[in-house]
Every structure is written in C-alpha cells, then in structure tokens.
Design a protein around this motif. Structure first.
Motif, mmCIF file in Angstrom:
data_model
loop_
_atom_site.group_PDB
_atom_site.id
_atom_site.type_symbol
_atom_site.label_atom_id
_atom_site.label_comp_id
_atom_site.label_asym_id
_atom_site.label_seq_id
_atom_site.Cartn_x
_atom_site.Cartn_y
_atom_site.Cartn_z
ATOM 1 N N UNK A 78 1.080 -1.672 -0.054
ATOM 2 C CA UNK A 78 0.447 0.415 -0.339
ATOM 3 C C UNK A 78 0.822 0.764 -0.142
ATOM 4 N N UNK A 79 1.919 1.317 0.557
ATOM 5 C CA UNK A 79 2.747 2.828 0.479
ATOM 6 C C UNK A 79 3.300 2.751 -0.622
ATOM 7 N N UNK A 80 3.407 1.823 -2.244
ATOM 8 C CA UNK A 80 4.098 2.161 -3.238
ATOM 9 C C UNK A 80 3.364 2.942 -4.475
ATOM 10 N N UNK A 81 2.310 3.036 -3.767
ATOM 11 C CA UNK A 81 1.218 4.384 -4.573
ATOM 12 C C UNK A 81 0.103 3.942 -3.446
ATOM 13 N N UNK A 82 -0.568 5.601 -4.546
ATOM 14 C CA UNK A 82 -1.818 6.097 -4.789
ATOM 15 C C UNK A 82 -2.502 5.161 -5.040
ATOM 16 N N UNK A 83 -3.229 4.293 -4.714
ATOM 17 C CA UNK A 83 -3.952 2.746 -5.686
ATOM 18 C C UNK A 83 -5.089 2.537 -4.883
ATOM 19 N N UNK A 102 6.089 -7.500 -8.042
ATOM 20 C CA UNK A 102 4.355 -7.989 -8.758
ATOM 21 C C UNK A 102 4.005 -6.543 -8.299
ATOM 22 N N UNK A 103 3.780 -5.777 -6.718
ATOM 23 C CA UNK A 103 2.598 -5.227 -7.099
ATOM 24 C C UNK A 103 3.032 -3.798 -7.400
ATOM 25 N N UNK A 104 5.068 -3.643 -7.228
ATOM 26 C CA UNK A 104 5.317 -2.289 -8.081
ATOM 27 C C UNK A 104 5.319 -2.385 -9.505
ATOM 28 N N UNK A 105 5.404 -3.249 -9.812
ATOM 29 C CA UNK A 105 5.040 -3.451 -10.888
ATOM 30 C C UNK A 105 3.685 -3.058 -11.673
ATOM 31 N N UNK A 106 2.480 -3.204 -10.732
ATOM 32 C CA UNK A 106 1.352 -3.268 -11.142
ATOM 33 C C UNK A 106 1.095 -1.319 -10.734
ATOM 34 N N UNK A 107 1.971 -0.849 -10.636
ATOM 35 C CA UNK A 107 1.602 0.480 -9.204
ATOM 36 C C UNK A 107 2.500 1.256 -10.864
ATOM 37 N N UNK A 108 3.536 0.551 -11.299
ATOM 38 C CA UNK A 108 3.824 0.785 -12.876
ATOM 39 C C UNK A 108 3.492 1.450 -14.024
ATOM 40 N N UNK A 151 6.162 -4.272 -24.517
ATOM 41 C CA UNK A 151 5.870 -2.968 -25.608
ATOM 42 C C UNK A 151 4.859 -2.610 -24.701
ATOM 43 N N UNK A 152 5.474 -0.632 -24.269
ATOM 44 C CA UNK A 152 4.739 0.087 -23.562
ATOM 45 C C UNK A 152 3.251 0.364 -23.376
ATOM 46 N N UNK A 153 3.291 0.182 -22.135
ATOM 47 C CA UNK A 153 1.561 -0.164 -21.623
ATOM 48 C C UNK A 153 1.311 1.218 -21.830
ATOM 49 N N UNK A 154 -0.186 1.494 -22.039
ATOM 50 C CA UNK A 154 -0.656 3.256 -21.774
ATOM 51 C C UNK A 154 -0.604 2.985 -20.365
ATOM 52 N N UNK A 155 -0.042 4.068 -20.164
ATOM 53 C CA UNK A 155 -0.068 5.081 -18.715
ATOM 54 C C UNK A 155 1.659 4.554 -18.049
ATOM 55 N N UNK A 156 1.913 3.151 -18.671
ATOM 56 C CA UNK A 156 3.628 3.014 -17.653
ATOM 57 C C UNK A 156 4.200 3.874 -17.364
ATOM 58 N N UNK A 157 4.403 3.776 -16.482
ATOM 59 C CA UNK A 157 5.855 5.221 -16.385
ATOM 60 C C UNK A 157 7.779 4.347 -15.834
ATOM 61 N N UNK A 158 7.356 3.627 -16.143
ATOM 62 C CA UNK A 158 8.646 2.655 -15.447
ATOM 63 C C UNK A 158 9.579 2.541 -15.608
ATOM 64 N N UNK A 159 10.987 2.999 -15.680
ATOM 65 C CA UNK A 159 12.396 3.209 -16.227
ATOM 66 C C UNK A 159 12.739 1.724 -15.549
ATOM 67 N N UNK A 160 12.148 1.076 -15.731
ATOM 68 C CA UNK A 160 13.321 -0.174 -14.787
ATOM 69 C C UNK A 160 14.200 -0.662 -15.783
ATOM 70 N N UNK A 161 15.492 -1.335 -15.671
ATOM 71 C CA UNK A 161 16.250 -1.977 -16.830
ATOM 72 C C UNK A 161 15.708 -3.829 -17.187
ATOM 73 N N UNK A 162 14.478 -4.309 -16.719
ATOM 74 C CA UNK A 162 13.200 -5.290 -17.699
ATOM 75 C C UNK A 162 13.886 -6.994 -16.316
ATOM 76 N N UNK A 163 14.086 -6.591 -14.734
ATOM 77 C CA UNK A 163 14.767 -7.511 -14.179
ATOM 78 C C UNK A 163 14.045 -7.629 -13.115
ATOM 79 N N UNK A 164 12.754 -7.030 -12.413
ATOM 80 C CA UNK A 164 11.465 -7.280 -11.497
ATOM 81 C C UNK A 164 11.133 -8.559 -11.927
ATOM 82 N N UNK A 165 10.352 -9.162 -13.085
ATOM 83 C CA UNK A 165 9.868 -9.965 -13.803
ATOM 84 C C UNK A 165 10.901 -10.920 -13.596
#
Length: 499
Positions: free
Chosen positions: A367-372, A398-404, A450-464
């Motif tokens: 819950x602290x990862x973003x206002x959702x 996974x939650x951080x990925x959902x927030x992004x 492929x960039x999803x609508x609303x995606x703001x992440x700038x990760x290196x693609x290692x999270x998943x």
C-alpha cells in the motif's frame, strides 16, 4: 615264461642332474587406454580359468593313476595271500613247505604289467637277499631287482605297503611276508610299480591342454581387441568431441547408433551439449544486455559532466541527473547480484509459514508503493513451506510492477488461495494489460514488453526475472493470466508447498 633266480650285488645308482632355472622379469604393464585394460583383464581371467582347468585335469588324472596302482598292488598281494593260505604244490599235491617253492610257483602263474615287477625275496645266511622275478624286461632306468638298497629297505620295512623315492625313480610297492616253515629263512613277496610313465602321460595331457589354452588366448586376444574397439568407439568419439569443444563452437554432436549403454552415453552427452550451448548462449546474451543497460547511464553521466557549466543552478541540475542515473545503475547491479545468487542452493530457506498472515503483510507493505485502490481480495488460511522473505520480495515486485502500469485511483488486488497441495499468490491490476506478443518474453532478463498505456517505469527489465527466479527456487512458477475487464493478473504458483 621263465623265473630267474639271482643274488643281489652292488648297488646300481643313476646320477641325477639339476637343470638351472632361469627367471625372466616380465615388463610391467602400462595402462594406456580402457581398451587395453579391458583386454588385459579379460586375458587374465581367461588365463586363470584355463590354467585352473588344465591343473584340475592333471590332478584328476594323477588321482586316477594312484587309485589304479593301489588297486593293482592290493590285487597282486591278495592273490599271493590266497595261494599261501589255500594253495598246494602242483608237484606233490600238498601245501607248500618251502618259501622259495611257493614264490616260484606263484611267479610262474602271473603275468605282470609293463611297469610292474613281481619279486620274491628270500634271506640268506650271509645277510644278503636272493631274488626271484617273473620277468626281466621293464622300461625303467633301474628296476627293483637290480637295486639291492631298495630291496633291503622294502624287505626290512615293517609296513605292508608304501612309496620308495629313489634317484632313479619312484616305486610304489606292496609286500606280503611268507610264513616260515621250520628253520627256513625269512622270505617275502613284493609287487612293485613304477608310476613314472603313467605320470608322464598325465603331464603330457597337461602340456597339451596348456598349448591349447595358449592358442585360445591368442585367438581371444585378437577377437577381444576388435570387439573392444567396436564397443568403445563411441567413447573415443565422445572424448574427441569433448577435446574439440570450445566456447565458440558447441555445435558438435555424437551420432547415436543402437540402444545399448554406449548409445545411452552418447545421448546423455548430446543432451549435456544442448544444455551447455543454451547456457553459453544465455550467458552471452546476458552479458551483452547487461553491458548495454549499464552503458546507457554511464554515457548519460559522462555527457552531463562534460557539459556541466559554472552556474550553481546548472550544476545542481547536473548533479541531480547524475545521481539519478547512478542510483539506477546501483539498482541494476543489485538485481544482477540477486539473479546470480538465485543459482545457489541456499537462495531460499523454506520454513512453515501461515499463508494468511503472509498475504496480509504483503498487502500492508504494498500500500505504500503508490496511491491506488488497494484491495485484499482473499486469503488462504493454510500453512505452507516456503521462504517468507523471498516470497514477500516477489509479491512486492509484482505490486510495484502493477503500480508502474496503473494510474492514481486504479484498483490493485492482492490475494492468495489453496489449490490441492499447491498454493497461489496473485496480484491483479486494472491497467491496460499486456500485449499477447509480450506474454512470453516479459519474464526474461532485460526484456520489456511493449509500453503499456500509462506506464511510467524506467526499470532495466529485471523485476519479473527476479520473480521467476524466486518461484523456480521454490519449485514453482509465475504466470500471466487473462483478466476479466482488462488489466493484468500475475500468479505465483508453488507446487507441493502446502503442509
């Protein structure tokens, strides 16, 4: 047939010679190859087996010789004993009264074998012995009737049978003492057998068997050399292929023929080469991708530092941008170290965990990862065997990925459920979802969809990739499921985790 009477004189002895025995040291065998070792062991086993057969055959033949000699000695002695006890003199028709007459009549009635001597010994007043024999011709170097010392030893022996070892040859004998008639001197009937020729025949059979064994060993050597070569050919191919393998060329494979153990070895080796080729390819791709990902922030940092001016505001902005890029590099390095640790057996430390409590903890931390619009969908009230820290790390990722990939106010649901012996933990978002062509690649290292609508992440693609490594370390997997109404559902499935 004639019976010869004689008097023993000097002793006729045959000198013996001893042949020098020479020994030769066989060269020590050198282990050159498996083919040679197999051949040597085979020859050793066959040599021992053939030598045992030859030795056993010789022992049986010698035993038969001893048995036949004993029967012959017993037969001759028994016949003389019967004549002495029940026979009558053919001239008088009365029982025998003279030892010499008894011996002469018995010897005239016998027909000795080739290696057999039938002798009557009668003592004289002067201490010598008078001998009577049934025949003279016998194919030995020194017959008993010519050997005064041997006659005396047999005549004086208290035994009725025995063996006499002489330099001229062994004698097997049996003796029957003649009953004394009045003042007659002592007398005895002796049957002697010379076993040398019988033993020579047994030795000849032994030598023939050894010669046949030698020929068999030579034939076996040739056949075994060819057969061992054919059997071990795939092994040599494996060795040759392994020697020619390099990091740059892992494409060589071994042809598989047949269905025996050697073919299974070739198949296993080929499978190992397949795994090595995939591992090296993944390693090269990983290094290339890591170099590319790290090269970009380094270039940005260098460019801003080179263009940085003297104005405080510009310097402050440059420092902020450089610090941000350095933080991103630090995250990439930490993620790479975590993925490297995932290959170690101690990456996870499973222990009994209450799944409901773990799910609630993940919900509170996420819950602290973003206002959702965070929702705790469901919890499984079961106990599971897992590493709570690693599972929490995966679920938070996974939650951080959902927030992004969602915006403020959109719904993200977290929950867990039990399915038989397995458990599932999931994160559901209401974002734009994942493109179908990206569903298979988003869990790979340095791969982004492929960039999803609303995606703001700038990760290196290692999270998943980290999430997948944690799931696989628990013997489970992570999957992307279709979500009703849009969005993405990531499910962490752990097989056999429920206790």
């Amino acid at each position: 047939m004639t019976t010869t009477v004689g008097r023993t004189g000097g002793t006729d002895r045959t000198p013996t010679t001893t042949d020098p025995v020479t020994t030769a040291e066989a060269p020590s065998a050198r282990r050159v190859s498996a083919r040679v070792r197999i051949l040597l062991w085979l020859l050793l086993v066959m040599a021992v087996a053939l030598a045992s057969v030859a030795t056993t055959t010789r022992s049986i033949l010698l035993r038969d010789v001893d048995q036949r000699i004993n029967e012959l000695l017993a037969q001759e002695a028994g016949e003389f004993t019967n004549l002495q006890a029940q026979g009558v003199d053919p001239e008088t028709g009365r029982p025998f009264t003279e030892p010499s007459r008894l011996l002469r009549v018995f010897l005239q009635r016998q027909n000795a074998d080739l290696d057999e001597e039938l002798i009557g010994l009668v003592g004289r007043a002067d201490g010598d012995l008078t001998w009577l024999i049934q025949q003279r011709e016998i194919p030995v170097a020194l017959p008993l009737y010519k050997d005064a010392d041997a006659q005396r030893k047999i005549f004086d022996s208290p035994d009725s049978t025995g063996t006499l070892d002489r330099a001229a040859g062994e004698i097997r004998w049996a003796k029957v003492e003649v009953a004394r008639y009045g003042d007659e001197a002592d007398a005895a009937f002796v049957v002697a057998f010379h076993p040398a020729s019988e033993k020579d025949r047994a030795d000849e059979v032994f030598r023939v068997l050894l010669a046949i064994s030698g020929v068999a060993l030579l034939m076996t050597t040739g056949i075994a050399w060819v057969v061992a070569g054919r059997i071990l050919k795939p092994v040599r191919v494996v060795r040759s292929a392994a020697a020619q393998l390099t990091e740059q060329d892992l494409t060589r494979r071994i042809p598989v023929h047949g269905r025996d153990d050697v073919a299974a070895l070739a198949e296993t080796f080929n499978a190992m080469l397949d795994r090595l080729e995939r591992a090296f390819a993944a390693q090269r791709e990983f290094v290339d991708d890591a170099g590319h990902e790290l090269r970009t922030p380094i270039t940005i940092v260098r460019g801003h530092l080179e263009l940085m001016g003297d104005e405080p505001a510009e310097r402050e902005e440059t420092v902020r941008l450089v610090t941000d890029e350095l933080d991103r590099m630090s995250r990439i390095v930490e993620d790479l170290l975590l993925l490297a640790k995932a290959e170690r057996p101690d990456f996870v430390s499973p222990e009994p965990v209450q799944l409901a409590e773990l799910t609630a903890d993940v919900y509170v931390k996420a819950r602290t990862l973003g206002e959702r619009d965070w929702q705790l969908a469901e919890v499984a009230d079961v106990e599971a065997e897992l590493d709570s820290q690693r599972i929490t790390q995966a679920m938070v990722q996974l939650a951080q990925n959902a927030v992004q990939h969602t915006t403020t106010g959109q719904t993200i649901r977290i929950g867990s459920r039990a399915e038989g012996s397995s458990i599932e933990l999931y994160v559901v978002d209401s974002g734009p979802g994942v493109q179908p062509q990206d569903a298979e690649v988003i869990f790979e290292r340095f791969r982004r969809g492929t960039a999803r609508r609303g995606a703001r992440g700038s990760g290196a693609g290692l999270g998943l990739s980290i999430v997948r490594a944690i799931a696989e370390a628990h013997g489970g997997r992570v999957r992307l499921r279709d979500t009703e109404g849009g969005g993405a559902t990531f499910v962490l499935t752990l097989e056999e985790a429920r206790t």
